[in-house]
Design an enzyme around this catalytic site. Structure first.
Site, mmCIF file in Angstrom:
data_model
loop_
_atom_site.group_PDB
_atom_site.id
_atom_site.type_symbol
_atom_site.label_atom_id
_atom_site.label_comp_id
_atom_site.label_asym_id
_atom_site.label_seq_id
_atom_site.Cartn_x
_atom_site.Cartn_y
_atom_site.Cartn_z
ATOM 1 N N ASP A 1 0.838 -1.195 0.000
ATOM 2 C CA ASP A 1 0.000 0.000 0.000
ATOM 3 C C ASP A 1 0.877 1.250 0.000
ATOM 4 O OD1 ASP A 1 -2.314 -1.478 0.072
ATOM 5 O OD2 ASP A 1 -2.517 -1.400 2.260
ATOM 6 N N TYR B 1 6.361 -8.571 8.437
ATOM 7 C CA TYR B 1 5.986 -7.168 8.569
ATOM 8 C C TYR B 1 6.156 -6.713 10.013
ATOM 9 C CZ TYR B 1 3.526 -7.919 4.115
ATOM 10 O OH TYR B 1 3.207 -8.223 2.819
ATOM 11 N N ARG C 1 -3.751 -4.763 7.816
ATOM 12 C CA ARG C 1 -4.777 -3.819 8.293
ATOM 13 C C ARG C 1 -5.926 -4.562 8.970
ATOM 14 N NH1 ARG C 1 -6.900 -1.013 3.303
ATOM 15 N NH2 ARG C 1 -5.913 -2.725 2.170
ATOM 16 N N ASP D 1 -6.901 1.822 8.142
ATOM 17 C CA ASP D 1 -5.614 2.432 8.473
ATOM 18 C C ASP D 1 -5.808 3.924 8.691
ATOM 19 O OD1 ASP D 1 -5.373 3.860 5.976
ATOM 20 O OD2 ASP D 1 -4.693 2.010 5.031
#
Length: 325
Positions: A40, A68, A178, A82
């Site tokens: 993203d 991540y 997310r 987010d």
């Protein structure tokens, strides 16, 4: 400059993955450029970029584990899940303890079911979900739920006063971080939204070995050559086979290859390991087969390409990468 290869880019915040590809296409002067996993715009970190004939290897990165580091803020719910989205609801986090949060970690291990965010690039009838969301159209995202796998999950820091929580997660393709952030807030009953995301690892690519996009765009040809990675060394989900000497024409001409014309990993235990170990010294993660697709090498160690092994052991050439010479 090399005509094929992979560059491990550290994607900056604010760029789409497509933006990075476009900039490198201009820098390299090569049309065939592609990325190996969308990030993203708000996310940063590892974004491997393939170019030249090595773009044909992109599909083989699908089974790579991705790691991540994410941060979330408790007490906020946004439409995009987010911090870039519109705040829909806000809650106090009084009464939430560190122990409450730590107890959630066990939920994120193994195979779990996840519903993709309505603001995502997942396509429905040829259009990404985020386009429907921006137009106010309701789409049954429940029908798009899928199973993903989480290999490791751990909370890094928990600060109740600032409402900030960070964690690391190693997961399979198709995982929406997310959604994990939002779900953590839902479990706690106060909501949560993701505030930052960094991909620190993707397969063999690590953040510490990545290169800032701006610096890459300023490099000379010789400097670029120094950071280009040979594509065949990065497809770690494919085990290796060795084609017997003299059998190369079968492969390059697209013919089926019978079992007697190649050596398998298991065969290697019965041959001179001093001469074959470079082909078969495979790390644990490399033992995950990718739909019975293998890397194929000559007896001299030259990478020829990939092939698919049928149930009867016969090989079918898939992506011919080597030279016929």
């Amino acid at each position: 400059m090399k005509n094929n290869g992979v560059i491990n880019i550290n994607k900056p915040e604010g760029y789409t993955s497509h933006d990075v590809v476009a900039k490198l296409r201009r820098k390299l002067g090569i049309k065939r450029v592609g990325h190996t996993g969308t990030l993203d715009p708000m996310a940063t970190g590892v974004l491997p970029i393939c170019f030249g004939k090595d773009t044909r290897l992109i599909e083989y990165y699908d089974n790579d584990w991705k790691t991540y580091e994410a941060e979330l803020e408790l007490g906020k719910i946004t439409d995009t899940l987010d911090i870039t989205g519109e705040i829909l609801e806000e809650y106090e986090v009084n009464g939430i303890t560190i122990e409450d949060i730590e107890s959630i970690a066990g939920r994120y291990k193994g195979i779990i079911t996840q519903i993709p965010p309505k603001y995502s690039a997942l396509k429905v009838n040829g259009r990404p979900l985020y386009k429907y969301a921006r137009e106010g159209q309701e789409i049954d995202i429940e029908a798009k739920k899928r199973q993903i796998e989480i290999k490791d999950f751990a909370f890094k820091s928990i600060d109740i006063a600032s409402k900030k929580v960070s964690f690391t997660v190693t997961c399979s393709k198709g995982t929406y971080i997310r959604s994990i952030c939002s779900e953590i807030g839902e479990i706690l009953g106060v909501g949560a939204t993701m505030t930052s995301l960094v991909r620190t690892k993707s397969g063999v690519f690590a953040e510490e070995a990545s290169h800032d996009l701006d610096k890459v765009l300023e490099m000379s040809e010789s400097e670029l050559d120094g950071i280009i990675i040979n594509g065949e060394s990065t497809i770690v989900n494919l085990r290796k086979l060795v084609l017997r000497r003299g059998s190369e024409p079968f492969y390059f001409n697209g013919r089926l290859i019978e079992r007697k014309y190649y050596i398998t990993y298991e065969d290697a235990h019965n041959v001179d390991k001093s001469s074959k170990k470079e082909f078969f010294n495979i790390a644990a993660d490399e033992l995950n087969l990718f739909d019975n697709v293998y890397r194929l090498y000559s007896e001299d160690g030259v990478f020829l390409g990939t092939c698919h092994m049928n149930q009867d052991g016969i090989l079918k050439p898939e992506k011919v990468m080597g030279n016929r010479d």
